[in-house]
Design a protein around this motif. Structure first.
Motif, PDB file in Angstrom:
ATOM      1  N   ALA A   1      -0.350 -10.225  11.452  1.00  0.00           N
ATOM      2  CA  ALA A   1      -0.577 -10.359  12.882  1.00  0.00           C
ATOM      3  C   ALA A   1       0.718 -10.578  13.655  1.00  0.00           C
ATOM      4  CB  ALA A   1      -1.548 -11.509  13.145  1.00  0.00           C
ATOM      5  N   LYS A   2       1.632 -11.365  13.108  1.00  0.00           N
ATOM      6  CA  LYS A   2       2.902 -11.610  13.801  1.00  0.00           C
ATOM      7  C   LYS A   2       3.698 -10.318  13.938  1.00  0.00           C
ATOM      8  CE  LYS A   2       7.009 -14.617  13.641  1.00  0.00           C
ATOM      9  NZ  LYS A   2       8.051 -13.577  13.566  1.00  0.00           N
ATOM     10  N   ARG A   3       3.782  -9.562  12.848  1.00  0.00           N
ATOM     11  CA  ARG A   3       4.521  -8.295  12.914  1.00  0.00           C
ATOM     12  C   ARG A   3       3.829  -7.320  13.857  1.00  0.00           C
ATOM     13  NH1 ARG A   3       8.455  -5.739  10.102  1.00  0.00           N
ATOM     14  NH2 ARG A   3       8.606  -7.453   8.607  1.00  0.00           N
ATOM     15  N   PHE A   4       2.494  -7.342  13.854  1.00  0.00           N
ATOM     16  CA  PHE A   4       1.764  -6.467  14.767  1.00  0.00           C
ATOM     17  C   PHE A   4       2.154  -6.759  16.208  1.00  0.00           C
ATOM     18  CE2 PHE A   4      -1.671  -5.650  17.705  1.00  0.00           C
ATOM     19  CZ  PHE A   4      -2.029  -4.350  17.402  1.00  0.00           C
ATOM     20  N   VAL A   5       2.145  -8.026  16.576  1.00  0.00           N
ATOM     21  CA  VAL A   5       2.480  -8.404  17.954  1.00  0.00           C
ATOM     22  C   VAL A   5       3.912  -7.982  18.290  1.00  0.00           C
ATOM     23  CG1 VAL A   5       2.882 -10.363  19.500  1.00  0.00           C
ATOM     24  CG2 VAL A   5       0.833 -10.296  18.069  1.00  0.00           C
ATOM     25  N   GLU A   6       4.835  -8.218  17.376  1.00  0.00           N
ATOM     26  CA  GLU A   6       6.231  -7.865  17.622  1.00  0.00           C
ATOM     27  C   GLU A   6       6.399  -6.357  17.772  1.00  0.00           C
ATOM     28  OE1 GLU A   6       8.027  -9.647  14.231  1.00  0.00           O
ATOM     29  OE2 GLU A   6       8.191 -11.651  15.160  1.00  0.00           O
ATOM     30  N   THR A   7       5.714  -5.602  16.920  1.00  0.00           N
ATOM     31  CA  THR A   7       5.809  -4.145  16.992  1.00  0.00           C
ATOM     32  C   THR A   7       5.187  -3.619  18.277  1.00  0.00           C
ATOM     33  OG1 THR A   7       5.769  -3.945  14.579  1.00  0.00           O
ATOM     34  CG2 THR A   7       5.192  -1.986  15.842  1.00  0.00           C
ATOM     35  N   ALA A   8       4.014  -4.134  18.627  1.00  0.00           N
ATOM     36  CA  ALA A   8       3.348  -3.688  19.853  1.00  0.00           C
ATOM     37  C   ALA A   8       4.206  -3.990  21.073  1.00  0.00           C
ATOM     38  CB  ALA A   8       1.982  -4.351  19.981  1.00  0.00           C
ATOM     39  N   ARG A   9       4.802  -5.171  21.113  1.00  0.00           N
ATOM     40  CA  ARG A   9       5.645  -5.534  22.244  1.00  0.00           C
ATOM     41  C   ARG A   9       6.845  -4.596  22.354  1.00  0.00           C
ATOM     42  NH1 ARG A   9       7.054 -10.532  20.778  1.00  0.00           N
ATOM     43  NH2 ARG A   9       5.190 -11.447  21.721  1.00  0.00           N
ATOM     44  N   LEU A  10       7.463  -4.298  21.220  1.00  0.00           N
ATOM     45  CA  LEU A  10       8.616  -3.401  21.216  1.00  0.00           C
ATOM     46  C   LEU A  10       8.231  -2.001  21.681  1.00  0.00           C
ATOM     47  CD1 LEU A  10      11.519  -2.564  20.474  1.00  0.00           C
ATOM     48  CD2 LEU A  10      10.723  -2.273  18.106  1.00  0.00           C
ATOM     49  N   VAL A  11       7.162  -1.463  21.112  1.00  0.00           N
ATOM     50  CA  VAL A  11       6.751  -0.096  21.431  1.00  0.00           C
ATOM     51  C   VAL A  11       6.370   0.028  22.903  1.00  0.00           C
ATOM     52  CG1 VAL A  11       4.973   1.649  20.985  1.00  0.00           C
ATOM     53  CG2 VAL A  11       6.070   0.450  19.076  1.00  0.00           C
ATOM     54  N   LYS A  12       5.666  -0.953  23.432  1.00  0.00           N
ATOM     55  CA  LYS A  12       5.253  -0.899  24.826  1.00  0.00           C
ATOM     56  C   LYS A  12       6.431  -1.006  25.788  1.00  0.00           C
ATOM     57  CE  LYS A  12       0.601  -2.800  24.081  1.00  0.00           C
ATOM     58  NZ  LYS A  12      -0.215  -1.855  24.844  1.00  0.00           N
ATOM     59  N   SER A  13       7.570  -1.519  25.308  1.00  0.00           N
ATOM     60  CA  SER A  13       8.751  -1.652  26.173  1.00  0.00           C
ATOM     61  C   SER A  13       9.567  -0.366  26.257  1.00  0.00           C
ATOM     62  CB  SER A  13       9.649  -2.784  25.652  1.00  0.00           C
ATOM     63  OG  SER A  13      10.330  -2.390  24.455  1.00  0.00           O
ATOM     64  N   LEU A  14       9.250   0.619  25.430  1.00  0.00           N
ATOM     65  CA  LEU A  14      10.043   1.837  25.372  1.00  0.00           C
ATOM     66  C   LEU A  14       9.713   2.765  26.544  1.00  0.00           C
ATOM     67  CD1 LEU A  14       9.771   2.535  21.532  1.00  0.00           C
ATOM     68  CD2 LEU A  14      11.653   1.424  22.773  1.00  0.00           C
TER      69      LEU A  14
ATOM     70  N   LEU B   1       0.818  -1.207   0.000  1.00  0.00           N
ATOM     71  CA  LEU B   1       0.000   0.000   0.000  1.00  0.00           C
ATOM     72  C   LEU B   1       0.852   1.257   0.000  1.00  0.00           C
ATOM     73  CD1 LEU B   1      -2.811  -1.065   2.513  1.00  0.00           C
ATOM     74  CD2 LEU B   1      -2.864  -1.106   0.010  1.00  0.00           C
ATOM     75  N   GLY B   2       2.124   1.107  -0.346  1.00  0.00           N
ATOM     76  CA  GLY B   2       3.004   2.262  -0.467  1.00  0.00           C
ATOM     77  C   GLY B   2       3.796   2.599   0.768  1.00  0.00           C
ATOM     78  N   GLY B   3       3.812   1.710   1.742  1.00  0.00           N
ATOM     79  CA  GLY B   3       4.502   1.996   2.991  1.00  0.00           C
ATOM     80  C   GLY B   3       5.766   1.192   3.174  1.00  0.00           C
ATOM     81  N   VAL B   4       6.172   1.082   4.435  1.00  0.00           N
ATOM     82  CA  VAL B   4       7.396   0.367   4.801  1.00  0.00           C
ATOM     83  C   VAL B   4       7.148  -0.350   6.125  1.00  0.00           C
ATOM     84  CG1 VAL B   4       9.798   0.626   5.541  1.00  0.00           C
ATOM     85  CG2 VAL B   4       8.939   2.015   3.659  1.00  0.00           C
ATOM     86  N   ASN B   5       7.593  -1.611   6.210  1.00  0.00           N
ATOM     87  CA  ASN B   5       7.649  -2.313   7.485  1.00  0.00           C
ATOM     88  C   ASN B   5       9.014  -2.013   8.104  1.00  0.00           C
ATOM     89  OD1 ASN B   5       5.089  -3.574   7.413  1.00  0.00           O
ATOM     90  ND2 ASN B   5       5.874  -5.164   6.054  1.00  0.00           N
ATOM     91  N   PHE B   6       9.009  -1.262   9.198  1.00  0.00           N
ATOM     92  CA  PHE B   6      10.254  -0.791   9.784  1.00  0.00           C
ATOM     93  C   PHE B   6      10.967  -1.881  10.584  1.00  0.00           C
ATOM     94  CE2 PHE B   6       7.672   3.248   9.843  1.00  0.00           C
ATOM     95  CZ  PHE B   6       8.399   3.897   8.855  1.00  0.00           C
ATOM     96  N   PRO B   7      12.282  -2.003  10.455  1.00  0.00           N
ATOM     97  CA  PRO B   7      13.051  -2.849  11.374  1.00  0.00           C
ATOM     98  C   PRO B   7      12.950  -2.302  12.798  1.00  0.00           C
ATOM     99  CG  PRO B   7      14.350  -2.253   9.427  1.00  0.00           C
ATOM    100  CD  PRO B   7      13.125  -1.391   9.413  1.00  0.00           C
TER     101      PRO B   7
END
Length: 270
Positions: free
Chosen positions: A139-152, A110-116
């Motif tokens: 869904a897997k990337r969503f969970v990984e991203t949410a976990r990372l962001v919530k740890s900040l 959709l014109g975006g980027v999945n960020f490392p």
């Protein structure tokens, strides 16, 4: 900078248009009033759902903004992506606007980027970035991203942007949502979020069973037609007067309109 409350449903609104493709301001006012009565937390204007890229600058809705959604830009394309590119872009937008920012992870199709992970950390460390809209549709990337962001340390808000798993996103860690689909069946989506928060799973799954088939019909291939489908649905519900989209987007075929009509009836909305 005051941090806005983003823990709720933010509806990305369409831009009602007349047959001459001018903005239908009467329909727009009626539509916004209708949405406000549905219990949404806020509105996202001039974004993709609202055909923002297809509007002239003088047409873009002038509304008081509590935050800005920062769309991916072409400079992000190509791998590997230097984390400083999106980080510096967010710093520039924050500095120029003085407003809180919502970062945006959007799937490449959709014109975006999945960020490392490193890039997400760098973006979220920028002063003024208070949330991320996660729309990888994975869904897997969503969970990984949410976990990372919530740890900040800054504890940014995680907003669901994935229309293909509404309830599941809340169960997997989303605190709110910023959705194009949020502008349709908004009251039911507010109830869905509330039921998920209250751990009322029977009610949550009942609402999900009603909403997800309609959402899937709106975002069926080709996804670009979702704006026209939402407008057609809003016309059927009597919220706006006409369903015109501005070129290069195309009007819906008769079959496509019939599919939306069937999905509205199945959901009990029409």
């Amino acid at each position: 900078m005051e941090r806005p409350d983003l823990n709720g449903l933010i509806a990305a609104i369409v831009t009602p248009m007349r047959s001459d493709l001018s903005i239908d301001e009467e329909s727009l006012r009626r539509y916004v009033d209708w949405l406000a009565g549905q219990g949404v937390l806020g509105l996202a204007v001039n974004v993709d759902t609202g055909e923002g890229p297809h509007l002239f600058p003088e047409e873009r809705l002038r509304a008081g903004a509590d935050a800005l959604l920062v769309f991916p830009i072409p400079a992000y394309q190509g791998e590997p992506l230097d984390p400083e590119i999106p980080a510096s872009y967010h710093r520039a937008v924050a500095g120029a606007s003085g407003l809180p920012l919502i970062a945006f992870q959007l799937q490449p199709a959709l014109g975006g980027v999945n960020f490392p992970d490193e890039t997400i950390e760098r973006i979220m460390s920028v002063e003024g970035v208070v949330a991320i809209k996660e729309a990888s549709f994975d869904a897997k990337r969503f969970v990984e991203t949410a976990r990372l962001v919530k740890s900040l340390p800054s504890a940014p808000t995680v907003l669901n942007g994935n229309d293909n798993f509404l309830l599941e996103a809340y169960l997997l860690g989303a605190e709110g949502a910023l959705l194009g689909f949020g502008t349709l069946a908004a009251s039911e989506q507010v109830q869905l979020l509330r039921a998920a928060r209250d751990h009322d799973l029977p009610r949550a799954f009942e609402l999900s069973g009603m909403l997800q088939p309609l959402c899937d019909a709106i975002f069926a291939p080709p996804v670009r037609d979702y704006r026209a489908r939402i407008k057609h649905a809003l016309v059927r519900l009597g919220v706006i007067d006409e369903a015109h989209v501005r070129p290069p987007l195309l009007p819906l075929s008769r079959d496509a309109r019939d599919l939306v009509d069937s999905a509205l009836k199945e959901a009990g909305l029409a």
